[in-house]
Design a protein around this motif. Structure first.
Motif, PDB file in Angstrom:
ATOM      1  N   ARG A  27      -7.499   2.738   5.616  1.00 45.66           N
ATOM      2  CA  ARG A  27      -8.030   2.054   6.164  1.00 45.66           C
ATOM      3  C   ARG A  27      -7.157   0.954   5.352  1.00 45.66           C
ATOM      4  O   ARG A  27      -6.111  -0.281   6.077  1.00 45.66           O
ATOM      5  CB  ARG A  27      -9.378   1.434   6.069  1.00 45.66           C
ATOM      6  N   ALA A  28      -6.743   0.608   4.538  1.00 42.03           N
ATOM      7  CA  ALA A  28      -6.119  -0.129   4.073  1.00 42.03           C
ATOM      8  C   ALA A  28      -4.335  -0.354   4.587  1.00 42.03           C
ATOM      9  O   ALA A  28      -3.548  -1.340   4.863  1.00 42.03           O
ATOM     10  CB  ALA A  28      -5.999   0.053   2.313  1.00 42.03           C
ATOM     11  N   VAL A  29      -3.371   1.229   4.602  1.00 45.57           N
ATOM     12  CA  VAL A  29      -2.582   1.612   5.496  1.00 45.57           C
ATOM     13  C   VAL A  29      -2.782   0.224   6.714  1.00 45.57           C
ATOM     14  O   VAL A  29      -1.214  -0.164   6.994  1.00 45.57           O
ATOM     15  CB  VAL A  29      -2.610   2.553   5.933  1.00 45.57           C
ATOM     16  N   LYS A  30      -3.509   0.504   7.086  1.00 47.54           N
ATOM     17  CA  LYS A  30      -3.611   0.172   8.985  1.00 47.54           C
ATOM     18  C   LYS A  30      -3.687  -1.776   8.593  1.00 47.54           C
ATOM     19  O   LYS A  30      -3.345  -2.136   9.514  1.00 47.54           O
ATOM     20  CB  LYS A  30      -5.171  -0.180   9.385  1.00 47.54           C
ATOM     21  N   ARG A  31      -4.564  -2.560   7.626  1.00 47.81           N
ATOM     22  CA  ARG A  31      -4.469  -3.559   7.087  1.00 47.81           C
ATOM     23  C   ARG A  31      -3.254  -4.353   6.519  1.00 47.81           C
ATOM     24  O   ARG A  31      -2.925  -5.720   6.763  1.00 47.81           O
ATOM     25  CB  ARG A  31      -5.166  -4.127   6.098  1.00 47.81           C
ATOM     26  N   SER A  32      -2.894  -3.342   5.976  1.00 49.65           N
ATOM     27  CA  SER A  32      -1.537  -3.678   5.028  1.00 49.65           C
ATOM     28  C   SER A  32      -0.215  -3.607   6.141  1.00 49.65           C
ATOM     29  O   SER A  32       0.185  -2.945   6.727  1.00 49.65           O
ATOM     30  CB  SER A  32      -0.877  -3.302   3.909  1.00 49.65           C
TER      31      SER A  32
ATOM     32  N   VAL B 265       0.839  -0.872  -0.223  1.00 49.59           N
ATOM     33  CA  VAL B 265      -0.022   0.207  -0.687  1.00 49.59           C
ATOM     34  C   VAL B 265       0.567   0.712  -0.165  1.00 49.59           C
ATOM     35  O   VAL B 265       1.869   1.366   0.734  1.00 49.59           O
ATOM     36  CB  VAL B 265      -0.956  -0.211   1.189  1.00 49.59           C
ATOM     37  N   CYS B 266       0.606   2.210  -0.780  1.00 45.88           N
ATOM     38  CA  CYS B 266       1.334   3.609  -0.855  1.00 45.88           C
ATOM     39  C   CYS B 266       1.848   4.078   0.448  1.00 45.88           C
ATOM     40  O   CYS B 266       0.501   3.957   0.855  1.00 45.88           O
ATOM     41  CB  CYS B 266       1.037   4.579  -1.973  1.00 45.88           C
ATOM     42  N   SER B 267       2.788   4.657   0.509  1.00 41.58           N
ATOM     43  CA  SER B 267       2.740   5.146   1.902  1.00 41.58           C
ATOM     44  C   SER B 267       1.995   7.039   1.813  1.00 41.58           C
ATOM     45  O   SER B 267       2.260   7.206   3.094  1.00 41.58           O
ATOM     46  CB  SER B 267       4.098   5.644   2.178  1.00 41.58           C
TER      47      SER B 267
ATOM     48  N   ASP C 249      -6.150   8.564  -7.954  1.00 35.70           N
ATOM     49  CA  ASP C 249      -6.782   7.475  -8.732  1.00 35.70           C
ATOM     50  C   ASP C 249      -6.436   5.740  -8.189  1.00 35.70           C
ATOM     51  O   ASP C 249      -7.191   5.383  -9.238  1.00 35.70           O
ATOM     52  CB  ASP C 249      -5.042   7.676  -9.465  1.00 35.70           C
ATOM     53  N   LEU C 250      -5.692   5.335  -6.763  1.00 36.00           N
ATOM     54  CA  LEU C 250      -5.581   4.095  -6.256  1.00 36.00           C
ATOM     55  C   LEU C 250      -7.078   4.015  -5.293  1.00 36.00           C
ATOM     56  O   LEU C 250      -7.357   3.260  -5.124  1.00 36.00           O
ATOM     57  CB  LEU C 250      -4.495   4.010  -5.641  1.00 36.00           C
ATOM     58  N   TYR C 251      -7.650   4.700  -4.467  1.00 36.24           N
ATOM     59  CA  TYR C 251      -8.447   4.944  -3.304  1.00 36.24           C
ATOM     60  C   TYR C 251      -9.543   6.078  -3.264  1.00 36.24           C
ATOM     61  O   TYR C 251      -8.830   7.206  -3.707  1.00 36.24           O
ATOM     62  CB  TYR C 251      -7.647   4.773  -2.195  1.00 36.24           C
ATOM     63  N   PRO C 252     -11.042   5.299  -3.315  1.00 33.17           N
ATOM     64  CA  PRO C 252     -11.769   6.268  -3.302  1.00 33.17           C
ATOM     65  C   PRO C 252     -12.065   7.524  -2.881  1.00 33.17           C
ATOM     66  O   PRO C 252     -11.909   9.021  -2.933  1.00 33.17           O
ATOM     67  CB  PRO C 252     -13.278   6.111  -3.651  1.00 33.17           C
ATOM     68  N   THR C 253     -11.312   7.430  -1.305  1.00 28.17           N
ATOM     69  CA  THR C 253     -11.363   8.431  -0.566  1.00 28.17           C
ATOM     70  C   THR C 253      -9.850   8.628   0.382  1.00 28.17           C
ATOM     71  O   THR C 253     -10.092   7.853   0.704  1.00 28.17           O
ATOM     72  CB  THR C 253     -12.596   8.205   0.877  1.00 28.17           C
ATOM     73  N   LYS C 254      -9.691   9.015   1.277  1.00 30.08           N
ATOM     74  CA  LYS C 254      -8.174   9.131   2.331  1.00 30.08           C
ATOM     75  C   LYS C 254      -8.429   7.930   3.285  1.00 30.08           C
ATOM     76  O   LYS C 254      -7.828   7.549   3.117  1.00 30.08           O
ATOM     77  CB  LYS C 254      -8.268  10.423   2.809  1.00 30.08           C
ATOM     78  N   GLN C 255     -10.261   8.222   3.676  1.00 31.42           N
ATOM     79  CA  GLN C 255     -10.709   6.862   4.889  1.00 31.42           C
ATOM     80  C   GLN C 255     -10.224   5.556   3.840  1.00 31.42           C
ATOM     81  O   GLN C 255      -9.964   4.797   4.764  1.00 31.42           O
ATOM     82  CB  GLN C 255     -11.585   7.285   4.991  1.00 31.42           C
ATOM     83  N   ASP C 256     -10.596   5.429   2.484  1.00 37.44           N
ATOM     84  CA  ASP C 256     -10.252   4.153   2.579  1.00 37.44           C
ATOM     85  C   ASP C 256      -8.730   3.719   2.136  1.00 37.44           C
ATOM     86  O   ASP C 256      -8.029   2.159   2.617  1.00 37.44           O
ATOM     87  CB  ASP C 256     -10.539   3.710   0.694  1.00 37.44           C
ATOM     88  N   TRP C 257      -7.910   4.437   1.521  1.00 42.81           N
ATOM     89  CA  TRP C 257      -6.384   4.580   2.044  1.00 42.81           C
ATOM     90  C   TRP C 257      -6.165   4.242   3.181  1.00 42.81           C
ATOM     91  O   TRP C 257      -5.144   3.264   3.185  1.00 42.81           O
ATOM     92  CB  TRP C 257      -5.462   5.707   1.076  1.00 42.81           C
TER      93      TRP C 257
END
Length: 201
Positions: free
Chosen positions: A121-126, A104-106, A111-119
C-alpha cells in the motif's frame, strides 16, 4: 566545471567501507545527483536547465543517484548506449530532503512495515522508490558499502524535472577524461563527496 573534485585515492581513505550511506556533494543550497541519458535528452536538459523535449517522458520512473561512482558503474563511465551524456544535476536541498522523506523501499522490509500488504500500500501511494545497491569501485568491483538510488515518478518527477533544479551541467567530457585513468587510479579524479546525514532509511 562547477563540481568540486578530489583524488580518488584521497577520498577512498575518508569513506566508510561497510554500511548504508548517502554519499553526495552538497552545500547549504543544494545536493548534486547524477543521471545519464542519450544525447537528445541530455543535451536538451543541459542547454535549457530543465528536463523536457520530445524524448523525455514524465510517465516513466526516472532514477537519480547522488554517488558519482555508482553512476559510473551504472553507465559504464558513459560508454553504454543510451547513457552517453552524463549530467550533474544540482537540486534544492529541501527538495532532496522531501524526496527522502517520501521514499518507500523497493523491496519489503519487515523492520519498516508490519506486513507485506502494508508495504504494498505504501508503494502504491508513494511517488519515490528507494533502493540500496552494492557500491562499486571505479573499475566495477563490488563493495560491501551500499549506495542509494532514488526512483521518481508522478508529481515528484514533475517537480524534479522543472521546479527543483538549481543547475544542470553536462560532465561527459570530464567523465571521458577520467575513464582514461582507470588503469592508474593514482591519477583518477572524482567529485568530492561526504556523508549526507538523514534519519535512518
Amino acid at each position: 566545471m562547477r563540481l568540486i573534485t578530489t583524488s580518488y585515492i584521497e577520498q577512498k581513505t575518508k569513506l566508510p567501507k561497510i554500511g548504508r550511506y548517502i554519499l553526495a556533494q552538497f552545500d547549504e543550497e543544494g545536493v548534486i545527483v547524477y543521471q545519464a541519458y542519450r544525447p537528445t535528452i541530455g543535451h536538451f536538459a543541459a542547454t535549457h536547465g530543465y528536463f523536457g523535449g520530445e524524448h523525455f517522458s514524465l510517465t516513466r520512473m526516472s532514477w537519480i543517484k547522488p554517488s558519482f561512482l555508482w553512476m559510473m558503474y551504472r553507465s559504464g563511465w558513459g560508454q553504454k548506449e543510451g547513457q552517453e551524456v552524463v549530467l550533474a544535476v544540482k537540486i534544492k536541498r529541501e527538495a532532496f530532503d522531501t524526496i527522502l522523506a517520501n521514499a518507500v523501499c523497493s523491496t519489503y522490509d519487515p523492520d519498516l512495515y508490519p506486513t507485506k500488504q502494508d508495504w504494498q500500500r505504501a508503494v502504491k501511494r508513494s511517488d519515490v522508490r528507494l533502493q540500496w545497491d552494492p557500491d562499486h569501485s571505479p573499475t566495477g568491483g563490488k563493495l560491501e558499502r551500499k549506495a542509494i538510488q532514488l526512483g521518481l515518478r508522478g508529481e515528484m518527477l514533475a517537480l524534479y524535472a522543472r521546479e527543483w533544479i538549481v543547475s544542470i551541467e553536462d560532465i561527459s567530457a570530464f567523465v571521458s577524461a577520467q575513464y582514461q585513468n582507470l588503469g592508474d587510479l593514482d591519477k583518477l579524479i572524482i567529485p568530492s563527496e561526504r556523508m549526507y546525514a538523514v534519519a535512518p532509511l
